[in-house]
Design a protein around this motif. Sequence first.
Motif, short mmCIF file in Angstrom:
data_model
loop_
_atom_site.label_atom_id
_atom_site.label_comp_id
_atom_site.label_asym_id
_atom_site.label_seq_id
_atom_site.Cartn_x
_atom_site.Cartn_y
_atom_site.Cartn_z
N UNK A 109 0.87 -1.17 0.00
CA UNK A 109 0.00 0.00 0.00
C UNK A 109 0.91 1.22 0.00
N UNK A 110 0.94 1.95 -1.11
CA UNK A 110 1.88 3.06 -1.26
C UNK A 110 1.25 4.17 -2.07
N UNK A 111 1.98 5.27 -2.21
CA UNK A 111 1.49 6.37 -3.04
C UNK A 111 1.31 5.91 -4.48
N UNK A 112 2.25 5.11 -4.98
CA UNK A 112 2.16 4.66 -6.37
C UNK A 112 0.94 3.78 -6.60
N UNK A 113 0.70 2.82 -5.71
CA UNK A 113 -0.43 1.91 -5.91
C UNK A 113 -1.76 2.64 -5.78
N UNK A 114 -1.86 3.55 -4.81
CA UNK A 114 -3.10 4.31 -4.69
C UNK A 114 -3.28 5.28 -5.85
N UNK A 115 -2.19 5.82 -6.37
CA UNK A 115 -2.28 6.70 -7.54
C UNK A 115 -2.82 5.94 -8.74
N UNK A 116 -2.39 4.69 -8.90
CA UNK A 116 -2.91 3.87 -10.00
C UNK A 116 -4.41 3.63 -9.85
N UNK A 117 -4.85 3.38 -8.61
CA UNK A 117 -6.27 3.16 -8.36
C UNK A 117 -7.07 4.42 -8.71
N UNK A 118 -6.63 5.57 -8.22
CA UNK A 118 -7.36 6.82 -8.47
C UNK A 118 -7.31 7.19 -9.95
N UNK A 119 -6.19 6.92 -10.62
CA UNK A 119 -6.08 7.20 -12.05
C UNK A 119 -7.06 6.36 -12.85
N UNK B 233 0.10 7.89 4.60
CA UNK B 233 0.68 9.00 3.84
C UNK B 233 0.56 8.77 2.33
N UNK B 234 0.63 7.51 1.90
CA UNK B 234 0.51 7.22 0.48
C UNK B 234 -0.83 7.64 -0.08
N UNK B 235 -1.89 7.44 0.69
CA UNK B 235 -3.22 7.87 0.26
C UNK B 235 -3.27 9.38 0.14
N UNK B 236 -2.77 10.07 1.16
CA UNK B 236 -2.82 11.54 1.16
C UNK B 236 -2.07 12.11 -0.05
N UNK B 237 -0.89 11.58 -0.33
CA UNK B 237 -0.11 12.09 -1.47
C UNK B 237 -0.78 11.76 -2.80
N UNK B 238 -1.36 10.56 -2.89
CA UNK B 238 -2.04 10.18 -4.13
C UNK B 238 -3.27 11.05 -4.36
#
Length: 277
Positions: free
Chosen positions: A107-117, A136-141
């Motif tokens: 669970x990281x910024x990159x994986x959550x960014x992919x989900x939101x994208x 923090x990964x969610x917040x940054x994403x």
Amino acid sequence: RALLVACAEMYFMGVSTRKVRHVLEKMGGFELSASTVSCVAQELDEKLTEFRQRRLDDRTWPYLVVDATYVKVRKTNRVVSHAVLVVAGVNDDGRREILTWRLADVESQDTWSEVFRELRQRGVQGVQWVISDGHEGIQKAVRTQFDGVGWQRCWTHFMRNALAKAGHQHKDALARELGGARKLEDVRTCRAEAERIAERWEKDYPRLATQIREQFEQTLAVHELPKEHRRRMYTTKMMERLMREVKWRTHSVGIFPNQASCDRLVGAQLLERHETW
């Protein structure tokens, strides 16, 4: 037909094709080809794929609620932990829907960014608030994928972390004080009361006081919403219940034989909850 339903249920529970064949041979004294069992799984996979790829641009989604849990999956003779990332949305009609889920190594910024994208590509629009725990990964994403969207720290997660820093004899009193501070109408009054609470407990629990000062205000983000909205969106409680159900079902499997079986079980569970909502 009953036999195929039984096969689907076993696959729903994450059982491998080989084990399904073995169980049916022992129970019924007959053989079932691996291709037949695979066809049952394929039908379920097609239904889940259609659900996960459906368009979402026919309405707006002011609220997104996100959460994650971990499951164990066998991978090349090793057992590894995989994150299950889940996003639910509340649309402009007030209806809750499961929007997507994904298995990820971490669970990281990159994986959550992919989900939101992916959600944006499927037409998710009009997002105003994202509610989650403090990862923090969610917040940054959120900041990179949804420009200008508000973020609300889940009150349930905040309280769980805060109470873990206090002694057992003080947990009830602390919970009442923090809960009372959150329920005040004026945000400035809430902050002042939180500071008073931090000062009171600072001597005995300095880490608790630090958390209150750094994070309490983040739980007040939805204070500007109407009361009927605020009452439901200050926490990820609806996702908490859902993730407990997912954990209960995945726990019965223990270790998944592969990623596909894990995704199938989680997806079927989420689809069932989506239809209930």
